[in-house]
Each structure stands twice: as C-alpha cells, then as structure tokens.
Design a protein around this motif. Structure first.
Motif, PDB file in Angstrom:
ATOM      1  N   HIS B  28       0.834  -1.209   0.000  1.00 28.69           N
ATOM      2  CA  HIS B  28       0.000   0.000   0.000  1.00 28.69           C
ATOM      3  C   HIS B  28       0.866   1.255   0.000  1.00 28.69           C
ATOM      4  O   HIS B  28       0.623   2.192  -0.774  1.00 28.69           O
ATOM      5  CB  HIS B  28      -0.917  -0.013   1.219  1.00 28.69           C
ATOM      6  N   GLY B 172     -12.446   5.054  -8.286  1.00 25.08           N
ATOM      7  CA  GLY B 172     -13.363   5.027  -7.165  1.00 25.08           C
ATOM      8  C   GLY B 172     -13.135   3.792  -6.336  1.00 25.08           C
ATOM      9  O   GLY B 172     -12.001   3.451  -6.028  1.00 25.08           O
ATOM     10  N   ASP B 173     -14.223   3.106  -6.012  1.00 25.17           N
ATOM     11  CA  ASP B 173     -14.108   1.984  -5.091  1.00 25.17           C
ATOM     12  C   ASP B 173     -13.076   0.959  -5.555  1.00 25.17           C
ATOM     13  O   ASP B 173     -12.295   0.444  -4.782  1.00 25.17           O
ATOM     14  CB  ASP B 173     -15.461   1.284  -4.957  1.00 25.17           C
ATOM     15  N   ASP B 174     -13.107   0.647  -6.820  1.00 29.35           N
ATOM     16  CA  ASP B 174     -12.265  -0.437  -7.288  1.00 29.35           C
ATOM     17  C   ASP B 174     -11.096   0.018  -8.134  1.00 29.35           C
ATOM     18  O   ASP B 174     -10.162  -0.721  -8.326  1.00 29.35           O
ATOM     19  CB  ASP B 174     -13.102  -1.418  -8.107  1.00 29.35           C
ATOM     20  N   ALA B 175     -11.158   1.229  -8.604  1.00 32.61           N
ATOM     21  CA  ALA B 175     -10.091   1.751  -9.442  1.00 32.61           C
ATOM     22  C   ALA B 175      -9.692   0.733 -10.495  1.00 32.61           C
ATOM     23  O   ALA B 175      -8.557   0.311 -10.595  1.00 32.61           O
ATOM     24  CB  ALA B 175      -8.888   2.159  -8.605  1.00 32.61           C
ATOM     25  N   MET B 176     -10.651   0.322 -11.264  1.00 32.63           N
ATOM     26  CA  MET B 176     -10.385  -0.729 -12.240  1.00 32.63           C
ATOM     27  C   MET B 176     -10.582  -0.216 -13.659  1.00 32.63           C
ATOM     28  O   MET B 176     -11.301   0.749 -13.888  1.00 32.63           O
ATOM     29  CB  MET B 176     -11.352  -1.898 -12.032  1.00 32.63           C
ATOM     30  N   THR B 190      -6.201  -3.490 -11.857  1.00 33.62           N
ATOM     31  CA  THR B 190      -6.741  -3.020 -10.590  1.00 33.62           C
ATOM     32  C   THR B 190      -5.991  -1.815 -10.063  1.00 33.62           C
ATOM     33  O   THR B 190      -6.404  -1.207  -9.103  1.00 33.62           O
ATOM     34  CB  THR B 190      -6.677  -4.130  -9.531  1.00 33.62           C
ATOM     35  N   ASP B 196      -8.284   7.456  -6.095  1.00 36.56           N
ATOM     36  CA  ASP B 196      -9.663   7.135  -5.774  1.00 36.56           C
ATOM     37  C   ASP B 196     -10.473   8.416  -5.738  1.00 36.56           C
ATOM     38  O   ASP B 196      -9.972   9.483  -5.417  1.00 36.56           O
ATOM     39  CB  ASP B 196      -9.749   6.483  -4.389  1.00 36.56           C
ATOM     40  N   LEU B 197     -11.701   8.240  -6.039  1.00 36.04           N
ATOM     41  CA  LEU B 197     -12.584   9.391  -5.987  1.00 36.04           C
ATOM     42  C   LEU B 197     -13.053   9.595  -4.554  1.00 36.04           C
ATOM     43  O   LEU B 197     -13.700   8.762  -3.976  1.00 36.04           O
ATOM     44  CB  LEU B 197     -13.796   9.150  -6.866  1.00 36.04           C
ATOM     45  N   LYS B 198     -12.720  10.687  -4.001  1.00 31.16           N
ATOM     46  CA  LYS B 198     -13.116  10.909  -2.614  1.00 31.16           C
ATOM     47  C   LYS B 198     -13.751  12.274  -2.419  1.00 31.16           C
ATOM     48  O   LYS B 198     -14.212  12.603  -1.350  1.00 31.16           O
ATOM     49  CB  LYS B 198     -11.916  10.768  -1.690  1.00 31.16           C
TER      50      LYS B 198
END
Lengths: 170, 254
Positions: B28, B172-176, B190, B196-198
């Motif tokens: 991470h 966003g959630d999955d960034a895929m 992935t 990510d969208l926040k």
C-alpha cells in the motif's frame, strides 16, 4: 496502519483465503488474491469502514480481483496447477485417503467452470449470498446469475459423478 | 452432502494463512508513493486523442446540474460541446463529424454524454462519456468507448453483445479498468495509478482514444502504464478502429 483495518483484516483474512482457494484452486495464488484484496480494501478503507456491509465489500473486491487476473493467469500458462497441489497433498498425507481424493475432485470440478460462473457458484453456495447479492457483487443481472448457476450446477453434477447424488442446492 | 459442505471439505485441510498485514501495508505504501508521483503528471486531465479536456466530478454539482472544467464550473452543454470539438479535432477520419446528442434519462447522479459519429446523414459510430453513480453507492466516473450497438447502455450491453468490445475505465471503489467483450470483461487492471474518488477535487479518469497514437505520444500525454496496456489491448481488439475509423496502431504493452 489504521487499527480498525488491522482488526478487520485479521478477522477476515482466513475466510477470504478459503474463498480465494476455491476460486483459483491454488494456495499460493489464493494468498496473492487475499493480499491484493486487502490492499484494495486498505486503499478504500474510509469507505469500507462506513459501508453497511464491509464483509460484502471484501467479498466483492476478492472476486473482482480474481476475475481481473484471469487473463494474466492464462498467459502464465497455468504454472501452478492442481497437479502441483495433488503432488503436494500426496507428499504431505502419509496415507492417500478418501478425504484428499474428495478435496481434489471438488477443486478440479470447480476449475472446469469458467471463472465468472465459478465465482457465482462460490458466492451463492459457499458464501451463501442471495441471487441479488451475487449479482451485485459481480456486476451482472440476477437473471444471469440464475441461468449461469443452473448451468454450473448441472455441470458439477456431471463432473462429480454419482457419488454426489446428494448434491443439494441450498 | 450439499454443495456448501462439499466446498467446506475442499478447504478443510487448508493451512492457516500467515498474517498478511505487514506485506499489505508495504504494498500500500509503495503504491501510494507511486500514485502520488504519477498524479503530478496526470493531474486532472481527461486525455482524448492528442487533445486534453479537463473535467471534474459532475455529481459534486448536482444541485446546479453543472460540471466543472478545471476550476471554473460550466454547463453540461458547454462541457459536451467542448468535448465534441476536441474529439472532432482529433478524429482520424476526414469527412466524419462528431456530434453531441441529447443526454438520455439518467439516475440521480449519473451523467452521460453521448456523441454520434456521422458521415453525411448516416450514423457510423458512437461514444459515451459516462460519469456513473447513485445516491446509495459511492459514485465513480466511468469513461467508455463503445461500439454503436452499445449506445443504449446499459440496456444493450447487459445482454450478450457477442463480439463487441469496449473499454471502460473507472476510478473510485475499485479503481479498475476493463476491456469488455459483450458483457464479459476480458482484460482489466486493478491499479491504474489514478486516485480514488473521494471528493470534489479528485482527479477524473483518463481515457486515451484515437487511431494512431504512438507509445511515445501516450507517454508524453501522461498515460499510465496501465492505460497504455489498455490502449494496446483495445487496438488489438480492433476497438480503436470501430465505426470505420483508421487502421489501429498496435501499441506495445509496457
């Protein structure tokens, strides 16, 4: 690292591992899948923590990671196959017992299903998700889940043979 | 023995998984550092061909039904017209016009922009920019390049549109990112190197389209490794030549 995430991950990683193993049939790859899933969860932890169903979020991340990696798996020419697992199992199990045979038979039968239908079956009958939840996790229609699961169960019955005539859809 | 029990048998002898947290944290941190570096070049650009269109999250402006371009809010119509102009400037086939069509019915926070490619009076292709979300889920933007018969997405594409391939990129959630064949994702990543969208300030996704971008051009445009792979895959799938456009340039994957 967020303590909430650490607690969540420690509590769920074994179950994720089991599901991942059913999905891919290989221990090393299952471990990789769990790791990738946890990384994705950590990245979105603020949302996961506040979600109504963090477990569902984790399952969805796991199956989507599995599906997203399937092309890569093909390219790697199935380096790790169930044959390796079979050999390993025979190596570690002194007596070639029926439980080992059963385990490998089930895993091999699951591998005969294409990845997405396999994921559907595992979410429906291993994780006990509803059709609606399975469809949501895989981003497809409920009708698709129903038809694919029906076909998959039929195939599993054929593959598993008469010894599993007690196969019951939950 | 039912299926749940059978699968339970299959995993009964599985040894305990070693604690993954340490490794997860290392990965991470490494990716976060990489992402931060790549964002310096990616910024908030939506790259279309060799043009750059900057947009932000439209659902942040639902109350006024406005989207943001750069820092200044503009109307949906202005956004669509700008996008059509940039697409037209970079469209590889002369004689074809990129035309913004009326937005179809959308969800409470979805924003869909449809463009048709016309040659004379005949519609030869189409493209959608989809910013998808709903009130009950975290919205995420999805930018999609689709064949003509997927213009009524999602109705048409949830059916098996056999042989059709299209590219969708979401953060966003999955960034895929996915390359689809019909309803079936055939390729995905992935980790796109996009944030990510926040919130309002989150970067929008990048989508590189066009028939003749070279790898060097894509690098110059700041496309991530993942996007370059997607572009290559889309080119291989013939997606970039859809709608009768120019021959594809098969970009080498990085």
């Amino acid at each position: 690292m967020d303590e909430d995430f650490a607690a969540f991950a420690r509590e769920r990683q074994q179950q994720l591992y089991r599901t991942a193993y059913l999905l891919c049939g290989n221990r090393d790859r299952a471990q990789d899948l769990v790791q990738s899933t946890l990384v994705a969860l950590l990245r979105s932890w603020n949302r996961v923590r506040d979600a109504d169903n963090p477990d569902g979020y984790a399952r969805t991340a796991l199956v989507r990671t599995f599906l997203s990696e399937r092309r890569k798996l093909r390219r790697e020419a199935e380096i790790h196959t169930l044959a390796n697992d079979r050999a390993a199992a025979h190596h570690h199990v002194a007596a070639h017992d029926s439980a080992t045979d059963l385990r490998l038979t089930i895993l091999q039968a699951l591998r005969q299903l294409p990845p997405k239908p396999r994921a559907m079956v595992i979410l429906r009958y291993w994780e006990d998700l509803t059709i609606e939840q399975t469809a949501a996790a895989l981003g497809c229609s409920e009708g698709n889940v129903k038809s694919q699961c029906s076909r998959s169960l039929e195939k599993l019955r054929t593959l598993l043979g008469e010894q599993f005539t007690e196969l019951v859809v939950r | 023995m039912d299926l749940h029990e059978l699968m339970g048998t299959a995993v009964a002898d599985l040894p305990e998984l070693p604690d993954q947290l340490g490794q997860v944290e290392r990965i991470h941190h490494r990716r976060t550092a990489t992402k931060r570096a790549s964002l310096i070049s990616v910024g908030t650009a939506l790259v279309l061909g060799v043009g750059t269109l900057t947009i932000a999250s439209p659902w942040a402006h639902q109350a006024t039904n406005r989207v943001a371009a750069g820092s200044a809010p503009i109307t949906r119509q202005q956004f669509a017209e700008d996008a059509a102009r940039i697409l037209q400037q970079n469209w590889p086939v002369s004689g074809q016009q990129v035309v913004w069509k009326a937005t179809p019915a959308t969800g409470p926070s979805s924003q869909i922009f449809i463009f048709e490619v016309e040659q004379g009076t005949k519609v030869v292709g189409g493209m959608q920019l989809i910013f998808y979300g709903s009130g009950s889920t975290t919205p995420y933007p999805m930018t999609t390049l689709e064949p003509l018969d997927c213009l009524n997405w999602p109705q048409m594409c949830t059916a098996d549109a056999a042989g059709d391939r299209y590219v969708s990129i979401s953060t966003g959630d999955d960034a895929m990112a996915f390359v689809y064949s019909g309803n079936d994702p055939i390729y995905s990543l992935t980790d796109l190197g996009v944030a990510d969208l926040k919130g309002v300030n989150a970067p929008s996704p990048q989508l590189v389209v066009g028939g003749s971008l070279t790898r060097a051009q894509m690098q110059h445009l700041g496309a991530s490794d993942g996007l370059r792979e997607i572009y290559a895959e889309a080119a291989r799938a013939g997606q970039l030549t859809g709608s009768g456009k120019a021959a594809p340039t098969d970009v080498e994957s990085s």
